[in-house]
Design a protein around this motif. Structure first.
Motif, short mmCIF file in Angstrom:
data_model
loop_
_atom_site.label_atom_id
_atom_site.label_comp_id
_atom_site.label_asym_id
_atom_site.label_seq_id
_atom_site.Cartn_x
_atom_site.Cartn_y
_atom_site.Cartn_z
N LEU A 49 0.72 -0.96 0.16
CA LEU A 49 0.08 -0.02 -0.02
C LEU A 49 0.85 1.21 0.00
N THR A 50 2.08 1.42 0.71
CA THR A 50 2.72 2.44 0.79
C THR A 50 3.60 2.49 -0.84
N ILE A 51 3.89 1.60 -1.37
CA ILE A 51 4.51 1.68 -2.65
C ILE A 51 3.22 2.20 -3.60
N ALA A 52 2.01 1.55 -3.51
CA ALA A 52 1.03 2.06 -4.26
C ALA A 52 0.61 3.58 -4.22
N SER A 53 0.63 4.02 -3.12
CA SER A 53 0.28 5.57 -2.56
C SER A 53 1.68 6.35 -3.35
N SER A 54 2.88 5.91 -3.27
CA SER A 54 3.92 6.55 -3.91
C SER A 54 3.61 6.82 -5.45
N ALA A 55 3.11 5.86 -6.02
CA ALA A 55 2.84 6.01 -7.50
C ALA A 55 1.63 6.65 -7.98
N MET A 56 0.72 7.01 -7.07
CA MET A 56 -0.54 7.78 -7.40
C MET A 56 -0.20 9.23 -7.64
N THR A 101 -3.29 11.19 -8.19
CA THR A 101 -4.49 12.08 -7.80
C THR A 101 -4.46 11.96 -6.07
N MET A 102 -4.69 13.30 -5.74
CA MET A 102 -4.46 13.25 -4.44
C MET A 102 -5.46 12.57 -3.24
N ILE A 103 -6.47 12.52 -3.59
CA ILE A 103 -7.59 12.05 -2.81
C ILE A 103 -7.21 10.50 -2.59
N PRO A 104 -7.30 9.74 -3.54
CA PRO A 104 -6.78 8.05 -3.35
C PRO A 104 -5.58 8.04 -2.91
N LEU A 105 -4.67 8.85 -3.20
CA LEU A 105 -3.18 8.73 -2.69
C LEU A 105 -3.60 8.66 -0.89
N ARG A 106 -4.12 9.92 -0.57
CA ARG A 106 -4.14 9.96 0.85
C ARG A 106 -4.90 8.78 1.50
N VAL A 107 -5.91 8.17 0.83
CA VAL A 107 -6.63 7.23 1.58
C VAL A 107 -5.82 6.00 1.42
N VAL A 108 -5.10 5.72 0.70
CA VAL A 108 -4.19 4.53 0.48
C VAL A 108 -2.98 4.61 1.50
N ALA A 109 -2.62 5.91 1.64
CA ALA A 109 -1.43 6.00 2.68
C ALA A 109 -1.96 5.81 3.84
N ILE A 110 -3.19 6.27 4.28
CA ILE A 110 -3.65 6.12 5.76
C ILE A 110 -3.87 4.71 5.83
N LEU A 111 -4.41 3.99 4.57
CA LEU A 111 -4.47 2.39 4.98
C LEU A 111 -3.28 1.82 5.16
N ALA A 112 -2.25 2.22 4.55
CA ALA A 112 -0.89 1.68 4.60
C ALA A 112 -0.12 1.95 6.08
N SER A 113 -0.55 3.00 6.70
CA SER A 113 -0.04 3.40 8.05
C SER A 113 -0.92 2.35 9.01
N VAL A 114 -2.04 2.15 8.87
CA VAL A 114 -2.96 1.42 9.67
C VAL A 114 -2.35 -0.15 9.91
#
Length: 215
Positions: free
Chosen positions: A18-25, A27-40
């Protein structure tokens, strides 16, 4: 015990993916959502493996990503509301600086280098080349971002003392690239301005010449 370790490692791998996926995005909203899920996921992995540095690092990132997510969601909501209404840009106040202008003051002239756009908050301003006057809520100066060489396509003169929000093009570009809704809004705004200018120019060409104008 082996099954438990595999299950724990799976959580760690999910967090990493999820961390890698967020770095490749982009568009900001999906990026932030995936980053939060990665942190969890990583916090869960940190607790299960007794790795407090991982827990602390991800726990610090969650509030930042949550705040940025809230900002972008609010921006989308405000953009949709503005795009359906009068194209007011008051909701961008947090991204610009308010400046005051005196009657008779020229903000910029046609052909000047352009670096910012303006949202009028009070007073009256005039674009002499097309004979258009703008009051509170009016937006002007956005075409300089799109013109060749970033030059002003018209002048702007303060007719009645007032103030305007100055939004640097650097901020406009960030909002444009980070948020598709704002990109649509900006294109609609510039299109309206171009049609307005074209209509004013056509009206000037069709206006009959009087004897006083020939003198």
């Amino acid at each position: 015990m082996i099954w438990t370790m595999n299950w724990v490692e799976t959580i760690g791998y999910v967090g990493t993916a999820l961390t890698i996926a967020s770095s490749a995005m982009s568009t900001m909203i999906p990026l932030r959502v995936v980053a939060i899920l990665a942190s969890v996921a990583m916090i869960t992995y940190g607790f299960l493996t007794d790795s407090m540095p991982v827990v602390i690092t991800e726990a610090i990132q969650i509030p930042f990503n949550t705040f940025r997510l809230w900002q972008m969601v609010r921006l989308v909501r405000d953009v949709e509301k503005a795009a359906a209404g009068d194209l007011s840009m008051d909701w961008l106040a947090a991204f610009g600086t308010v400046k005051r202008f005196k009657a008779g003051e020229t903000l910029f002239r046609k052909g000047d280098p352009a670096a910012e756009m303006f949202t009028i908050q009070s007073g009256r301003f005039r674009i002499p080349e097309v004979g258009v006057e703008l009051g509170a809520g009016g937006v002007v100066g956005e075409l300089g971002l799109l013109s060749p060489g970033n030059l002003r396509t018209g002048s702007l003169v303060c007719v009645e003392a007032g103030k305007a929000l100055c939004l640097p093009y650097s901020e406009v570009k960030q909002l444009y690239y980070q948020n598709p809704e704002f990109g649509f809004y900006f294109l609609k705004l510039t299109s309206d301005r171009l049609f307005q200018s074209a209509a004013a120019q056509k009206g000037a060409e069709e206006k009959p010449v009087t004897a006083s104008e020939l003198i």
